[in-house]
Design an enzyme around this catalytic site. Structure first.
Site, PDB file in Angstrom:
ATOM      1  N   ASN A  22     136.353  82.317 -19.867  1.00 59.25           N
ATOM      2  CA  ASN A  22     137.432  81.323 -19.460  1.00 59.25           C
ATOM      3  C   ASN A  22     138.660  82.255 -19.502  1.00 59.25           C
ATOM      4  OD1 ASN A  22     138.819  78.012 -20.744  1.00 59.25           O
ATOM      5  ND2 ASN A  22     139.983  79.742 -19.574  1.00 59.25           N
ATOM      6  N   SER A  28     132.879  79.482 -19.204  1.00 61.90           N
ATOM      7  CA  SER A  28     133.390  80.234 -18.005  1.00 61.90           C
ATOM      8  C   SER A  28     134.412  79.450 -17.376  1.00 61.90           C
ATOM      9  CB  SER A  28     132.219  80.562 -17.166  1.00 61.90           C
ATOM     10  OG  SER A  28     133.010  81.281 -15.989  1.00 61.90           O
ATOM     11  N   GLN A  45     139.339  75.999 -30.312  1.00 59.81           N
ATOM     12  CA  GLN A  45     140.206  76.940 -31.306  1.00 59.81           C
ATOM     13  C   GLN A  45     141.543  76.729 -30.973  1.00 59.81           C
ATOM     14  OE1 GLN A  45     137.462  77.792 -29.996  1.00 59.81           O
ATOM     15  NE2 GLN A  45     136.140  79.318 -31.240  1.00 59.81           N
ATOM     16  N   ASP A  90     141.867  70.438 -16.909  1.00 61.32           N
ATOM     17  CA  ASP A  90     141.954  69.975 -18.479  1.00 61.32           C
ATOM     18  C   ASP A  90     143.210  69.664 -18.759  1.00 61.32           C
ATOM     19  OD1 ASP A  90     142.754  72.650 -18.083  1.00 61.32           O
ATOM     20  OD2 ASP A  90     142.158  73.283 -20.064  1.00 61.32           O
ATOM     21  N   GLU A 138     154.230  76.472 -13.572  1.00 62.66           N
ATOM     22  CA  GLU A 138     152.704  76.174 -13.715  1.00 62.66           C
ATOM     23  C   GLU A 138     152.291  75.017 -12.776  1.00 62.66           C
ATOM     24  OE1 GLU A 138     148.848  75.500 -16.884  1.00 62.66           O
ATOM     25  OE2 GLU A 138     150.977  74.877 -17.354  1.00 62.66           O
TER      26      GLU A 138
END
Length: 534
Positions: A196, A206, A278, A312, A496
């Site tokens: 990633n 990935s 995490q 996501d 973004e």
């Protein structure tokens, strides 16, 4: 080539930067793999959970990027020995034992500078050089310079990088395109796949496989010899995505591969870990707690697979459009992923052809043809007239219209008839004042309404133009370009994601604040400027 700036983190002085770029033949893959540190949640799990659970930092990514000042095992032992003391202060303990990753990196505004000049000036600001990293860092070293997205994203990301590289080409930074392509070849050889991002905590997954497009871009610059040079890495990445396919029975799935009832083989997103991410630990813990009928591990793997998708998160992966806890990413064969796998198969066939390996060319050509048939059979929604995702567990299509429907056009696998019908559906259902909508659902997730993302605009423009839908392509591309320019005019930055409702604002939603920088927006903006002018 422009000068390469070192990352402006507080431990920059600790870095050892190579004075020259090693060739692929001199890279030590085994050494890099053996020296990769375990992720923070494994190195000091009790401390990690305390820091994340108490939200010492607003952004959960902050602590996992922090640099331990000493051996993590000693930090852990010290924490366990002291944590129950009456005078123990967790904040002070973290300050004493870690060098913080610093605040999100944002380039300084340059009022009045034309947008193209602003982007050209951003490339050195976003460039990093880390052939060696500090001991105990979660960062993975890369032998050559690379470009990061910007903001909180201080590392190289997989699919972001391709769209960034498109912009580097427009800026004449061809040497850096080769360097970044070589970096991705290096990580494939080192870790068996492209993670990633180049962090230890990203190694279990990935992202959308755009390496073949990077090779194609490099071949456009230097000639077809590039295909042969990267053939081993193309095949190795393909093996990663297809691992276990031969052993599957109809109706089964393993890792990234599913076999449908008729024997068709497709791919899905998947993560080797079934724990909270995490970098989003607390959010994932809460999401799993809102799904009482499912195991926490199942929810966490689906969240991680959603992160691998790049979307996501999005209603694409949800049973209930409004409830993230209903995420079922691993149960879905996505149309964009399988279109990219088709392109990967076609690229490997092309690479084999350049080295005159006819059996290889034929084998991968056949695999591409089989995948094309499977996509047209299972992912084409004849009633709606567009491509969709497929729920392989329930043996049925997921009828939602999303921007992913344009990937079969982008990769060239769609028939002319299906491409034209898809264009009609997109024009009717996804065209917005600021470009092409990601989905038709507004639920607070960042890959849903009203947000639009640069890579999806470029996929739409290129895919539609490929099939002669030039006017719709122009509408999407020029509208998004106007949106980017509107925000730049107000705030002197590129961000973004964007709100496509026509108000001239950046996007919102998701797990973190809107980030600026921004790699893939810069790249797509330069391509759209070149195509449609100011």
């Amino acid at each position: 080539m422009r000068p390469i700036y070192l990352a402006s983190l507080s431990f920059t002085a600790l870095l050892c930067v190579a004075c020259s770029n090693p060739s692929p033949a001199t890279w030590s893959y085994e050494d890099a793999r053996s020296r990769a540190n375990v992720p923070p949640d494994q190195a000091y799990p009790e401390l990690f959970e305390a820091v994340q659970g108490k939200q010492l930092f607003t952004d959960q990514k902050h602590f996992v990027d922090a640099l331990p000042k000493r051996d993590p095992s000693k930090i852990r032992a010290d924490y366990l020995a002291r944590r129950d003391s009456a005078d123990f202060d967790l904040n002070e303990f973290v300050k004493d034992n870690f060098i913080e990753s610093g605040q999100a990196q944002s380039p300084a505004p340059q009022p009045g500078v034309p947008i193209k000049e602003h982007i050209d000036n951003l490339w050195p600001v976003l460039s990093r050089t880390y052939p060696h990293v500090p001991r105990y860092s979660s960062l993975l070293p890369l032998p050559l310079p690379y470009v990061v997205p910007g903001g909180r994203f201080r590392e190289m990301y997989y699919w972001d990088s391709y769209f960034t590289m498109l912009g580097l080409e427009q800026s004449g930074e061809k040497a850096q395109i080769r360097q970044m392509t070589d970096n991705f070849a290096y990580v494939i050889d080192t870790y068996g796949h492209i993670p990633n991002g180049n962090r230890t905590y990203y190694l279990s997954r990935s992202q959308p496989p755009f390496f073949a497009y990077m090779v194609e871009l490099q071949a456009h610059i230097e000639g077809d010899q590039a295909y042969g040079r990267y053939l081993p890495q193309l095949q190795k990445e393909y093996a990663y995505w297809m691992a276990g396919a031969q052993a599957l029975k109809a109706g089964e799935a393993g890792k990234h591969v599913v076999k449908l009832a008729d024997g068709s083989v497709l791919n899905r997103y998947w993560d080797a870990s079934a724990t909270p991410r995490q970098e989003s630990w607390l959010q994932d813990l809460k999401t799993a707690g809102q799904a009482p009928d499912r195991s926490r591990q199942e929810v966490w793997r689906d969240l991680r697979a959603g992160a691998e998708s790049g979307w996501d998160f999005s209603s694409r992966w949800l049973d209930d459009d409004k409830n993230l806890a209903t995420i079922r990413t691993t149960s879905i064969a996505p149309v964009d992923l399988n279109s990219l796998m088709y392109h990967l198969e076609r690229t490997i066939a092309k690479a084999c052809e350049t080295i005159q390996n006819s059996p290889c060319t034929q084998a991968y050509g056949q695999r591409a043809a089989q995948r094309q048939r499977a996509i047209e059979t299972h992912l084409w929604n004849a009633e709606g007239g567009y491509y969709v995702d497929y729920d392989w567990q329930r043996n049925r299509q997921r009828p939602a219209l999303t921007a992913a429907t344009l990937f079969p056009l982008y990769t060239g696998l769609a028939s002319a008839e299906h491409a034209n019908r898809t264009a009609d559906a997109v024009r009717e259902g996804l065209l917005r004042p600021g470009g092409i909508a990601t989905t038709q659902v507004n639920n607070g997730q960042q890959w849903d309404e009203p947000n639009g993302w640069a890579p999806l605009q470029w996929v739409a423009v290129e895919g539609l133009e490929r099939y002669g839908q030039t006017e719709l392509a122009r509408q999407i591309g020029s509208r998004f370009l106007q949106q980017v320019q509107a925000v730049y005019g107000k705030e002197d930055k590129l961000v973004e994601k964007y709100d496509l409702s026509g108000q001239g604002d950046g996007g919102g939603g998701g797990e973190y604040e809107l980030q600026d920088g921004f790699g893939w927006t810069n790249g797509v903006t330069l391509k759209l400027l070149q195509k449609y002018g100011g």
